[in-house]
Design a protein around this motif. Structure first.
Motif, PDB file in Angstrom:
ATOM      1  N   SER A  31       0.824  -1.215   0.000  1.00 33.98           N
ATOM      2  CA  SER A  31       0.000   0.000   0.000  1.00 33.98           C
ATOM      3  C   SER A  31       0.860   1.268   0.000  1.00 33.98           C
ATOM      4  N   VAL A  32       2.027   1.212   0.651  1.00 38.57           N
ATOM      5  CA  VAL A  32       2.936   2.361   0.600  1.00 38.57           C
ATOM      6  C   VAL A  32       3.426   2.558  -0.832  1.00 38.57           C
ATOM      7  N   GLY A  33       3.749   1.448  -1.506  1.00 35.49           N
ATOM      8  CA  GLY A  33       4.163   1.540  -2.905  1.00 35.49           C
ATOM      9  C   GLY A  33       3.065   2.118  -3.770  1.00 35.49           C
ATOM     10  N   LEU A  34       1.828   1.704  -3.521  1.00 33.54           N
ATOM     11  CA  LEU A  34       0.697   2.222  -4.290  1.00 33.54           C
ATOM     12  C   LEU A  34       0.536   3.725  -4.076  1.00 33.54           C
ATOM     13  N   LEU A  35       0.546   4.147  -2.826  1.00 33.09           N
ATOM     14  CA  LEU A  35       0.382   5.576  -2.537  1.00 33.09           C
ATOM     15  C   LEU A  35       1.497   6.393  -3.175  1.00 33.09           C
ATOM     16  N   LEU A  36       2.734   5.910  -3.036  1.00 28.78           N
ATOM     17  CA  LEU A  36       3.865   6.688  -3.536  1.00 28.78           C
ATOM     18  C   LEU A  36       3.869   6.784  -5.058  1.00 28.78           C
ATOM     19  N   VAL A  37       3.573   5.691  -5.747  1.00 31.51           N
ATOM     20  CA  VAL A  37       3.597   5.741  -7.213  1.00 31.51           C
ATOM     21  C   VAL A  37       2.455   6.608  -7.736  1.00 31.51           C
ATOM     22  N   LEU A  38       1.287   6.554  -7.093  1.00 29.74           N
ATOM     23  CA  LEU A  38       0.184   7.425  -7.515  1.00 29.74           C
ATOM     24  C   LEU A  38       0.494   8.887  -7.190  1.00 29.74           C
ATOM     25  N   TRP A  39       1.186   9.122  -6.067  1.00 27.54           N
ATOM     26  CA  TRP A  39       1.585  10.494  -5.718  1.00 27.54           C
ATOM     27  C   TRP A  39       2.530  11.050  -6.778  1.00 27.54           C
ATOM     28  N   LYS A  40       3.446  10.219  -7.271  1.00 24.64           N
ATOM     29  CA  LYS A  40       4.379  10.660  -8.310  1.00 24.64           C
ATOM     30  C   LYS A  40       3.675  10.835  -9.662  1.00 24.64           C
ATOM     31  N   LEU A  41       2.548  10.150  -9.863  1.00 32.06           N
ATOM     32  CA  LEU A  41       1.816  10.226 -11.138  1.00 32.06           C
ATOM     33  C   LEU A  41       0.637  11.210 -11.087  1.00 32.06           C
ATOM     34  N   ARG A  42       0.429  11.840  -9.931  1.00 31.85           N
ATOM     35  CA  ARG A  42      -0.792  12.617  -9.753  1.00 31.85           C
ATOM     36  C   ARG A  42      -0.935  13.755 -10.763  1.00 31.85           C
ATOM     37  N   GLU A  43       0.160  14.409 -11.123  1.00 33.86           N
ATOM     38  CA  GLU A  43       0.072  15.503 -12.091  1.00 33.86           C
ATOM     39  C   GLU A  43      -0.081  14.959 -13.503  1.00 33.86           C
ATOM     40  N   THR A  44       0.628  13.885 -13.819  1.00 37.25           N
ATOM     41  CA  THR A  44       0.528  13.278 -15.153  1.00 37.25           C
ATOM     42  C   THR A  44      -0.889  12.784 -15.416  1.00 37.25           C
ATOM     43  N   LEU A  45      -1.483  12.120 -14.417  1.00 38.18           N
ATOM     44  CA  LEU A  45      -2.839  11.570 -14.567  1.00 38.18           C
ATOM     45  C   LEU A  45      -3.918  12.606 -14.249  1.00 38.18           C
ATOM     46  N   GLN A  46      -3.515  13.716 -13.648  1.00 38.67           N
ATOM     47  CA  GLN A  46      -4.447  14.777 -13.247  1.00 38.67           C
ATOM     48  C   GLN A  46      -5.501  14.233 -12.288  1.00 38.67           C
ATOM     49  N   ILE A  47      -5.019  13.592 -11.216  1.00 40.65           N
ATOM     50  CA  ILE A  47      -5.908  13.042 -10.200  1.00 40.65           C
ATOM     51  C   ILE A  47      -5.581  13.669  -8.854  1.00 40.65           C
ATOM     52  N   SER A  48      -6.543  13.656  -7.944  1.00 42.19           N
ATOM     53  CA  SER A  48      -6.303  14.103  -6.569  1.00 42.19           C
ATOM     54  C   SER A  48      -6.311  12.878  -5.670  1.00 42.19           C
ATOM     55  N   LEU A  49      -5.423  12.882  -4.685  1.00 34.86           N
ATOM     56  CA  LEU A  49      -5.248  11.723  -3.818  1.00 34.86           C
ATOM     57  C   LEU A  49      -5.698  12.004  -2.394  1.00 34.86           C
ATOM     58  N   ARG A  50      -6.177  10.957  -1.741  1.00 34.50           N
ATOM     59  CA  ARG A  50      -6.383  10.934  -0.304  1.00 34.50           C
ATOM     60  C   ARG A  50      -6.168   9.489   0.140  1.00 34.50           C
ATOM     61  N   ALA A  51      -5.966   9.270   1.425  1.00 33.09           N
ATOM     62  CA  ALA A  51      -5.660   7.927   1.901  1.00 33.09           C
ATOM     63  C   ALA A  51      -6.553   7.565   3.083  1.00 33.09           C
ATOM     64  N   LEU A  52      -6.841   6.282   3.193  1.00 30.45           N
ATOM     65  CA  LEU A  52      -7.669   5.755   4.277  1.00 30.45           C
ATOM     66  C   LEU A  52      -6.915   4.642   4.987  1.00 30.45           C
ATOM     67  N   HIS A  53      -6.800   4.750   6.295  1.00 30.47           N
ATOM     68  CA  HIS A  53      -6.205   3.684   7.107  1.00 30.47           C
ATOM     69  C   HIS A  53      -7.274   3.149   8.053  1.00 30.47           C
ATOM     70  N   ASP A  66       1.318   1.078  13.042  1.00 30.19           N
ATOM     71  CA  ASP A  66       0.958   1.133  11.626  1.00 30.19           C
ATOM     72  C   ASP A  66       0.157   2.396  11.321  1.00 30.19           C
ATOM     73  N   ALA A  67      -0.794   2.712  12.208  1.00 27.71           N
ATOM     74  CA  ALA A  67      -1.627   3.904  12.009  1.00 27.71           C
ATOM     75  C   ALA A  67      -0.789   5.172  12.064  1.00 27.71           C
ATOM     76  N   ALA A  68       0.123   5.236  13.046  1.00 30.83           N
ATOM     77  CA  ALA A  68       0.980   6.423  13.185  1.00 30.83           C
ATOM     78  C   ALA A  68       1.898   6.575  11.979  1.00 30.83           C
ATOM     79  N   PHE A  69       2.461   5.465  11.511  1.00 30.34           N
ATOM     80  CA  PHE A  69       3.336   5.502  10.331  1.00 30.34           C
ATOM     81  C   PHE A  69       2.566   6.013   9.118  1.00 30.34           C
ATOM     82  N   SER A  70       1.363   5.496   8.904  1.00 25.33           N
ATOM     83  CA  SER A  70       0.554   5.895   7.749  1.00 25.33           C
ATOM     84  C   SER A  70       0.204   7.372   7.807  1.00 25.33           C
ATOM     85  N   ARG A  71      -0.127   7.844   9.011  1.00 19.02           N
ATOM     86  CA  ARG A  71      -0.479   9.260   9.178  1.00 19.02           C
ATOM     87  C   ARG A  71       0.721  10.155   8.856  1.00 19.02           C
ATOM     88  N   MET A  72       1.897   9.793   9.371  1.00 20.04           N
ATOM     89  CA  MET A  72       3.093  10.614   9.143  1.00 20.04           C
ATOM     90  C   MET A  72       3.508  10.613   7.672  1.00 20.04           C
TER      91      MET A  72
END
Length: 304
Positions: A31-53, A66-72
């Protein structure tokens, strides 16, 4: 990783410019890999991101970590972060299912409540291989053997093309760490046993590309499954528009097509399919050759 994910998302029509995407973030590598790759692609894909833990109320201090790590992580990336806490053990008891399944259902339910956005989950090729094998061993038709779909309604799976090892290697290259769920190493759950013991043994002893080959097989099966669904629907539109099929006409179809038609008849009759098995489909097919006046009982009070 970024380029291949972008290509995969476009091939499967996952998002359009201006879409919002909610990432299910556990804090693990996938899930960290997913968030990070989408964050790097957000301008190319023109999408807005948010995350749910989702904090499942299990594993004590480890879950809090795990919750604290995800929040930070989200704070560092400036991604809006939502946290929900549930009692997975109680959910499992109430729903009469495993804790693992209860957690999954709760995540999807909570994700649905956030907003009408795309829900991105971190399923990858290894997950897909595990699903195909799990359904094969349990007994499944082509639908189950097709594995995990890249898109299901609003749920998208941008990393389904990648293997777990590729995601972890890329994260290390990015200097990004993650947290480990200790229960993932326990093999008492069937899926964990497939992941931790069976698939590694197959890759070591039979073929190092086993996961890739299972994933490819699932994709081909998914295509065959979709085609047969179309054939069955066309037959029903022509021969049984009212949901009542002529036994003689149905018996003339190939066996595999008969099965698809029978399942669609179940659906059109509004029969709940959760308790329908291949045995019930086979019983209806056998009924075609038993003569007038024969019938069989089906789940939930239905008869054929």
């Amino acid at each position: 990783m970024q380029k291949q994910t972008e290509i995969y998302m476009k091939q499967n029509h996952m998002t359009r410019p201006g879409d919002g995407v909610l990432v299910g973030l556990s804090g693990g590598a996938d899930s960290v890999g997913l968030l990070l790759v989408l964050w790097k692609l957000r301008e190319t894909l023109q999408i807005s991101l948010r995350a749910l833990h989702v904090h499942h109320g299990l594993r004590g201090a480890e879950a809090d970590r795990d919750a604290a790590f995800s929040r930070m992580l989200c704070e560092r990336l400036e991604v809006p972060f939502y946290e929900f806490r549930i009692d997975a053990a109680k959910e499992a008891l109430d729903r009469k299912c495993s804790v693992e399944e209860a957690g999954r259902l709760a995540r999807y339910r909570l994700e649905e409540e956030i907003r009408r956005v795309h829900i991105a989950t971190a399923h990858h090729a290894d997950d897909n291989a595990e699903t195909v094998l799990f359904n094969l061993f349990r007994g499944s038709g082509l639908t189950g053997l097709s594995g995990i779909a890249p898109v299901r309604g609003r749920i998208i799976r941008p990393l389904l093309w990648a293997q777990r090892s590729e995601i972890q290697t890329w994260l290390r290259q990015q200097g990004q760490d993650w947290v480990e769920d200790s229960t993932n190493q326990e093999s008492e759950y069937s899926r964990n046993w497939l992941r931790n013991e069976l698939l590694p043994a197959v890759e070591e002893r039979l073929n190092a590309q086993a996961v890739r080959h299972i994933d490819q097989a699932g994709r081909h099966i998914r295509q065959a499954d979709a085609y047969l669904e179309e054939v069955a629907e066309e037959w029903l539109q022509k021969h049984a528009p009212d949901g009542k099929a002529d036994a003689g006409a149905l018996a003339e179809q190939a066996e595999i097509v008969q099965g698809y038609i029978v399942r669609r008849l179940f659906l059109k009759s509004k029969m709940p399919l959760r308790d329908v098995t291949e045995m019930h489909v086979q019983a209806v097919r056998e009924l075609l050759h038993q003569g007038t006046g024969k019938s069989i009982s089906l789940p939930h009070g239905f008869r054929a």
